[in-house]
Enzyme design. Sequence first.
Site, short mmCIF file in Angstrom:
data_model
loop_
_atom_site.label_atom_id
_atom_site.label_comp_id
_atom_site.label_asym_id
_atom_site.label_seq_id
_atom_site.Cartn_x
_atom_site.Cartn_y
_atom_site.Cartn_z
N THR A 27 -61.59 -21.42 -19.90
CA THR A 27 -61.12 -21.80 -18.57
C THR A 27 -61.73 -23.13 -18.17
O THR A 27 -62.94 -23.31 -18.26
CB THR A 27 -61.48 -20.67 -17.58
OG1 THR A 27 -60.64 -19.55 -17.87
CG2 THR A 27 -61.31 -21.09 -16.15
N HIS A 177 -55.04 -10.96 -22.40
CA HIS A 177 -56.45 -10.97 -21.98
C HIS A 177 -56.79 -9.60 -21.42
O HIS A 177 -56.50 -9.29 -20.26
CB HIS A 177 -56.66 -12.06 -20.93
CG HIS A 177 -58.10 -12.42 -20.71
ND1 HIS A 177 -59.15 -11.71 -21.26
CD2 HIS A 177 -58.67 -13.43 -20.00
CE1 HIS A 177 -60.30 -12.27 -20.88
NE2 HIS A 177 -60.03 -13.31 -20.12
N ASN A 180 -63.41 -9.12 -20.42
CA ASN A 180 -64.16 -9.82 -19.36
C ASN A 180 -63.87 -9.36 -17.94
O ASN A 180 -64.06 -10.11 -16.98
CB ASN A 180 -63.94 -11.33 -19.46
CG ASN A 180 -64.66 -11.92 -20.67
OD1 ASN A 180 -65.43 -11.23 -21.32
ND2 ASN A 180 -64.40 -13.19 -20.95
N TYR A 182 -60.99 -8.52 -16.30
CA TYR A 182 -59.75 -8.81 -15.58
C TYR A 182 -58.87 -7.54 -15.60
O TYR A 182 -59.28 -6.50 -16.12
CB TYR A 182 -59.09 -10.07 -16.17
CG TYR A 182 -60.05 -11.24 -16.04
CD1 TYR A 182 -60.37 -11.76 -14.78
CD2 TYR A 182 -60.75 -11.74 -17.14
CE1 TYR A 182 -61.31 -12.77 -14.64
CE2 TYR A 182 -61.69 -12.76 -17.01
CZ TYR A 182 -61.97 -13.27 -15.75
OH TYR A 182 -62.91 -14.25 -15.60
N ASN A 237 -68.45 -9.64 -14.79
CA ASN A 237 -67.63 -9.07 -13.71
C ASN A 237 -67.94 -7.59 -13.46
O ASN A 237 -67.06 -6.82 -13.09
CB ASN A 237 -66.13 -9.28 -13.97
CG ASN A 237 -65.69 -10.71 -13.69
OD1 ASN A 237 -66.18 -11.34 -12.74
ND2 ASN A 237 -64.78 -11.23 -14.50
C1 FNR Z 1 -65.16 -18.83 -21.60
N1 FNR Z 1 -64.66 -17.66 -22.20
C2 FNR Z 1 -63.39 -17.22 -21.89
N2 FNR Z 1 -62.88 -16.11 -22.50
C3 FNR Z 1 -61.60 -15.72 -22.28
O1 FNR Z 1 -61.16 -14.72 -22.88
N3 FNR Z 1 -60.80 -16.43 -21.41
C4 FNR Z 1 -61.23 -17.53 -20.75
O2 FNR Z 1 -60.46 -18.17 -20.02
C5 FNR Z 1 -62.59 -17.93 -20.97
N4 FNR Z 1 -63.11 -19.01 -20.31
C6 FNR Z 1 -64.36 -19.51 -20.65
C7 FNR Z 1 -64.81 -20.70 -20.06
C8 FNR Z 1 -66.02 -21.22 -20.44
C9 FNR Z 1 -66.47 -22.52 -19.84
C10 FNR Z 1 -66.83 -20.56 -21.40
C11 FNR Z 1 -68.14 -21.14 -21.86
C12 FNR Z 1 -66.39 -19.37 -21.96
C13 FNR Z 1 -65.41 -17.04 -23.33
C14 FNR Z 1 -65.15 -17.82 -24.63
O3 FNR Z 1 -63.83 -17.64 -25.07
C15 FNR Z 1 -66.10 -17.38 -25.78
O4 FNR Z 1 -65.94 -16.02 -26.04
C16 FNR Z 1 -67.54 -17.68 -25.39
O5 FNR Z 1 -67.67 -19.04 -25.02
C17 FNR Z 1 -68.56 -17.37 -26.48
O6 FNR Z 1 -68.51 -18.32 -27.50
P1 FNR Z 1 -69.67 -19.44 -27.68
O7 FNR Z 1 -69.57 -20.40 -26.52
O8 FNR Z 1 -70.98 -18.73 -27.69
O9 FNR Z 1 -69.31 -20.07 -28.99
#
Ligand code: FNR
Length: 369
Positions: A27, A177, A180, A182, A237
């Site tokens: 996001t 999705h 997390n 939602y 959440n």
């Molecule tokens: C996320 N993550 C995330 N997951 C998801 O399913 N939908 C989303 O829109 C988001 N948005 C999001 C924004 C930001 C800024 C971060 C850092 C993370 C989780 C992401 O997909 C991923 O699972 C995590 O970032 C863990 O991976 P890393 O960063 O440890 O490699």
Amino acid sequence: MSIDNLFVPLQLGKMTLPNRIVMPPLTRMRAPLGVPTALSAEYYAQRASAGLIITEATSITADANGYPDMPGIYTDEQIAGWKEVTCAVHKKGGRIVMQIVHSGRTSHSLYTADRSLPVAPSAIAPASGQAFTPEFSLVEFETPRALGTDELAGIVESFRQAAVNAIAAGFDGVELHSANGYLLDQFLQDGSNHREDEYGGSIGARARLLIETVDAVSKAIGPDRVGVRISPHGNFNDMHDSDPIALFSYLIGRLNTFGLAYLSLIEPRSSSIGLAEDISIDSANNAQLFRRMFNGPVLSAGGYTAETAGEAILAGHADAIGFGRAFIANPDLVSRLMSEAALNKHNRSTFYGGDGFGYTDYPVLEQQA
Ligand code: FNR
């Protein structure tokens, strides 16, 4: 070396990934009125060498929004905006699927046209965390309105239509999705679902909304273009369940009947990584626990390095690995990992909202040389 495993091609449904380094959904809150801009097209195209790009969570309807300047896929303008993104990625030889979401109780009445409360399986607000307002400030979560049984077919239909719109916008597939905290995840877990109808109570009943959604979306666009993301043991959440192993084992068994493109698991050690640099090493390992239960390809994300990613693939705990923060900061992550080059460090203050600063201006290796 174990990282060599990241460069073996992988088939996900109809898509052939040239490598197993995935850009997971991230996001970024840079889509005014829910429409991705030319800057978004540039951002995604810069990352087209990923084995697969999964977009930031994108709203299935106006009421499903929960973040400021979050993109949607329910108006003609949004579909046209996303077409620019998919064209730009495909032109550079990439593959891109859209993550579609309903925010449920994490939204706020500030997002609904008539200022009505956000909706959820039950009238239970998350006990921790805060909602983002459309002006990027933080406020307390509201107690949501429990959806009526007769409203749930409409939710399924909104996911189906969003998937059809995503394919019209040129996406290679969609990811539901259901992670997390939602809406779909809120139905799954008994910390947020206290319903007494056929969508609450037993594990089978709590999984019903997701299974109906998977079924409708699979029938509309083909199961081999559908992925599902879940986050067992995650607490973002304020999610919790009394028996996550039983719940998610049952769910994966049901998902096995569809022939989906993939299942995506978020590692709980990275549960709150969108909000803080907080990797907890003591948590359960979802890839180890659940991979063997799914009969198709599995993506795993959360706190991986190139080395641990290669090891997870070698051990058979996952087929491809998502690198979230690393992809934000390294458009050329694939070639950096291949050449074992140093990585740019991400700037957390530019994750959400803003312009090209911290979005499209991270340098590739050649620019740094
Ligand atoms: C996320 N993550 C995330 N997951 C998801 O399913 N939908 C989303 O829109 C988001 N948005 C999001 C924004 C930001 C800024 C971060 C850092 C993370 C989780 C992401 O997909 C991923 O699972 C995590 O970032 C863990 O991976 P890393 O960063 O440890 O490699």
